[in-house]
Design a protein around this motif. Structure first.
Motif, short mmCIF file in Angstrom:
data_model
loop_
_atom_site.label_atom_id
_atom_site.label_comp_id
_atom_site.label_asym_id
_atom_site.label_seq_id
_atom_site.Cartn_x
_atom_site.Cartn_y
_atom_site.Cartn_z
N VAL A 255 -4.71 5.11 -0.23
CA VAL A 255 -5.53 3.74 0.06
C VAL A 255 -6.18 2.31 0.98
CG1 VAL A 255 -3.61 1.09 -0.67
CG2 VAL A 255 -2.81 3.61 -1.89
N PHE B 143 -8.19 -0.53 2.50
CA PHE B 143 -7.71 -2.06 3.16
C PHE B 143 -9.16 -2.93 2.97
CE2 PHE B 143 -5.50 -5.65 4.90
CZ PHE B 143 -4.29 -5.71 4.29
N THR C 43 -7.55 0.08 -3.00
CA THR C 43 -7.20 -0.78 -1.91
C THR C 43 -6.63 -2.64 -1.86
OG1 THR C 43 -8.81 -0.96 0.14
CG2 THR C 43 -9.58 -2.30 -2.44
N MET C 44 -6.74 -2.36 -0.55
CA MET C 44 -5.57 -4.24 -1.04
C MET C 44 -6.77 -5.11 -0.42
SD MET C 44 -3.32 -2.48 -1.30
CE MET C 44 -1.74 -4.18 -0.96
N LEU D 141 -2.92 -5.48 -4.77
CA LEU D 141 -3.67 -4.23 -4.63
C LEU D 141 -4.72 -4.15 -6.07
CD1 LEU D 141 -3.38 -1.23 -4.26
CD2 LEU D 141 -1.01 -1.35 -5.99
N ARG E 135 0.36 -4.42 9.98
CA ARG E 135 0.03 -3.21 8.77
C ARG E 135 0.86 -2.65 8.41
NH1 ARG E 135 -6.59 -3.82 8.29
NH2 ARG E 135 -6.56 -6.21 7.58
N ARG F 80 2.29 1.78 -3.41
CA ARG F 80 1.79 2.50 -4.67
C ARG F 80 1.92 4.16 -4.31
NH1 ARG F 80 -0.68 2.45 -9.33
NH2 ARG F 80 -2.23 3.84 -9.42
N PHE G 30 -2.92 6.12 3.89
CA PHE G 30 -2.78 4.13 4.44
C PHE G 30 -4.54 3.92 4.89
CE2 PHE G 30 -1.20 0.08 5.67
CZ PHE G 30 -2.77 -0.56 5.03
N ALA H 159 1.12 -0.97 -0.12
CA ALA H 159 -0.38 0.53 0.21
C ALA H 159 0.69 0.92 -0.22
CB ALA H 159 -0.73 0.53 1.45
#
Lengths: 337, 337
Positions: free
Chosen positions: B278, B280, B295-296, B331, B204, B180, B250, B177
């Motif tokens: 970004v 998750f 997003t993840m 991702l 994370r 990116r 993030f 993340a």
DNA sequence: CTGTTAGCGCTTTCAC
DNA sequence: GTGAAAGCGCTAACAG
């Protein structure tokens, strides 16, 4: 083979150690008639030996499993996408547990019900809660021939309507959604609905239409499709092209609403000033969008609890008072309408 | 009491009707050694009588239940809000079923584990999958003394780390993340994280920090709190006041991201031009927001499948090859970063 | 209050 | 290939 296969201690051993018969040990442990002294001896022995009663044996002996099958009649890949169903299942587990019952999850592929059927039997459950149902001849037949109680969550198909069920009052939800839109002064109202073959969706539409009719309003149109974001996006595009005067829309799911909102913003329309929106579900995404969504809140926990309770009563008494239960879907007013 | 208590047909009756012994009937039905003729007779008798084998009796006799307890060690009210857990549980059911196993749901309140414990035993399951775990001394002890295999979903606490587990590679997710954000040219990067006491969240963060460090970037700050929308909203407010130069964040969940986006729009900031985000999870809300969230993506289905498989191997062979499995969190690039 | 005795319905040696 | 018989571990009459 595994370290786990070691012999686990049985009631017989506990009884021996406590110097009583198995029957006495059983009673002492279960809280049946037994002298204080015996009770202590037996409990002590049980503790020392790490005794854990064998659930299977108990079940075979008593004839009750205190277990209910929670079935999802759905294609596996669909389950992954259905937030309502996932949450419902978890909630059912919680409610069942709180009533002393255990939920066994079974997936019944409507297109391949042979083994779902065997799965249902393999559960050995005392009853079945249908958490989701897609009618198919084979499944219908399977249910009819089941000789244990069945409770539906969601209205069953007509041929199965002698089964009790718990549901959300979709009609009333649709009705109230429309009323909200009308009450805040909107007159050019449209609907973006879910799959036309689902009763859930049809009921909401019926309620919506009834509310409009009661106020002498003719909805602009109703566009049906999936409950998902893209449907909302596309339908809104079609809608706005065909009826630029639209000033309110009832989206039958929060996802649809989110999609519609995206399209609206592409067209430079302000929410709720230019067009107001009411969604349906009140899932997480309702507060994730901007502005936050005014929506109808599905009472999933209540539904789950009622279904579990119904099953419990059934199992205990062979009776249940309410055969159909519909829960209100309250309006949650936020910023979009 | 109920209409359902009627006698259900047993193997003995089938055997009698087919004119063979119970043993033969059993074999014929199970596909053991039996002549073609016998097989037919027995099957015919079984069909005519609507014979359904009694799962409990079979289990007692074979010693296997082909059942695994899926436990959620969580307060009930929390389960309702946790989308990840709900989906995981449904997926586990699907995966288990596809391997011929049945999942029994049990809720274990970490604060009141006495009856959760008894529930666990009442399942009579062959193994347990911990779908969510909040460590507590009593639960830890209970697990240790269990003499059936245990598989965790999510890394267990250190004291329990000899248990095998399946998890999402949160560290790598955080790392990617951050990468990116860096790759698209951002340098003033901040993080809004989840609860600091959860390993999920800490992993994370660690990954995020490592990525930043590897590029010589010092994160502006990291604000921890719940995984929910309001936390995103509030944290973003604090963040933007303290560091108006922020150009990337993030968010450790899609909900947090959605909240942050709302605040950003209040401040007139454009996404992704002014600040990139970004998230998750890649739940539904990721596509519900505007712009759609980069997003993840949590590989819930893979995790569930792996956990089920692990348990199955364990049960069949007493062995398992992989004791820890971490799945990549890919991702998904959309419009926010 | 306690022990004896039958099962619950199925699988599974073990002989034939 | 088939049958008789012995359990799996527990509960539930039934006597005492």
């Amino acid at each position: 083979m595994s370290e786990f296969i070691r012999h686990s201690t049985t009631l017989r051993e506990v009884a021996q150690r406590a110097g009583v018969s198995m029957a006495t040990a059983s009673r002492a442990l279960a809280g049946g008639s037994a002298s204080q002294k015996t009770r202590e001896k037996v409990h002590a022995a049980a503790d020392e030996l790490g005794f854990v009663p064998n659930a299977t044996a108990r079940r075979l002996s008593t004839g009750r499993t205190d277990t209910v099958a929670v079935v999802m009649a759905e294609k596996p890949q669909f389950i992954f996408r259905d937030q309502f169903l996932s949450m419902l299942v978890s909630q059912l587990a919680v409610s069942l547990n709180s009533l002393g019952l255990l939920g066994v999850l079974v997936l019944a592929d409507p297109e391949n019900p042979d083994d779902s059927n065997s799965f249902l039997h393999r559960t050995g459950a005392d009853g079945v809660i249908m958490a989701s149902y897609h009618s198919s001849k084979i499944l219908d037949d399977a249910l009819r021939s089941l000789n244990i109680p069945v409770v539906f969550v969601g209205r069953p198909p007509v041929e199965l309507s002698y089964f009790p069920y718990v549901d959300v009052d979709n009609y009333r939800g649709g009705y109230d959604a429309a009323m909200r839109l009308i009450d805040i002064g909107r007159r050019n109202i449209a609907q973006i609905s879910g799959p036309s073959e689902m009763t859930t969706s049809r009921d909401r539409s019926d309620g919506f239409n009834a509310a409009c009719a009661s106020r002498g309003i003719v909805p602009l149109c109703s566009l049906s499709g999936k409950f998902e974001v893209d449907h909302g996006q596309e339908a809104m595009r079609a809608l706005i092209e065909a009826h630029p005067e639209v000033d309110a829309v009832f989206a039958q799911s929060d996802s649809i609403a989110a999609g519609a909102m995206q399209t609206l913003s592409e067209y430079g329309k302000k929410i709720p000033e230019d067009v107001a929106i009411v969604g349906f579900d009140d899932f997480e995404s309702a507060t994730a969008v901007n502005p936050k969504l005014t929506t109808m809140a599905q009472p999933i926990d209540k539904v789950a609890q009622a279904a579990a309770k119904m099953m419990k009563d059934y199992l205990d008494t062979g009776e249940y008072e309410l055969s159909k239960q519909l829960f209100r879907v309250p309006l949650v007013v936020r910023d979009s309408a």
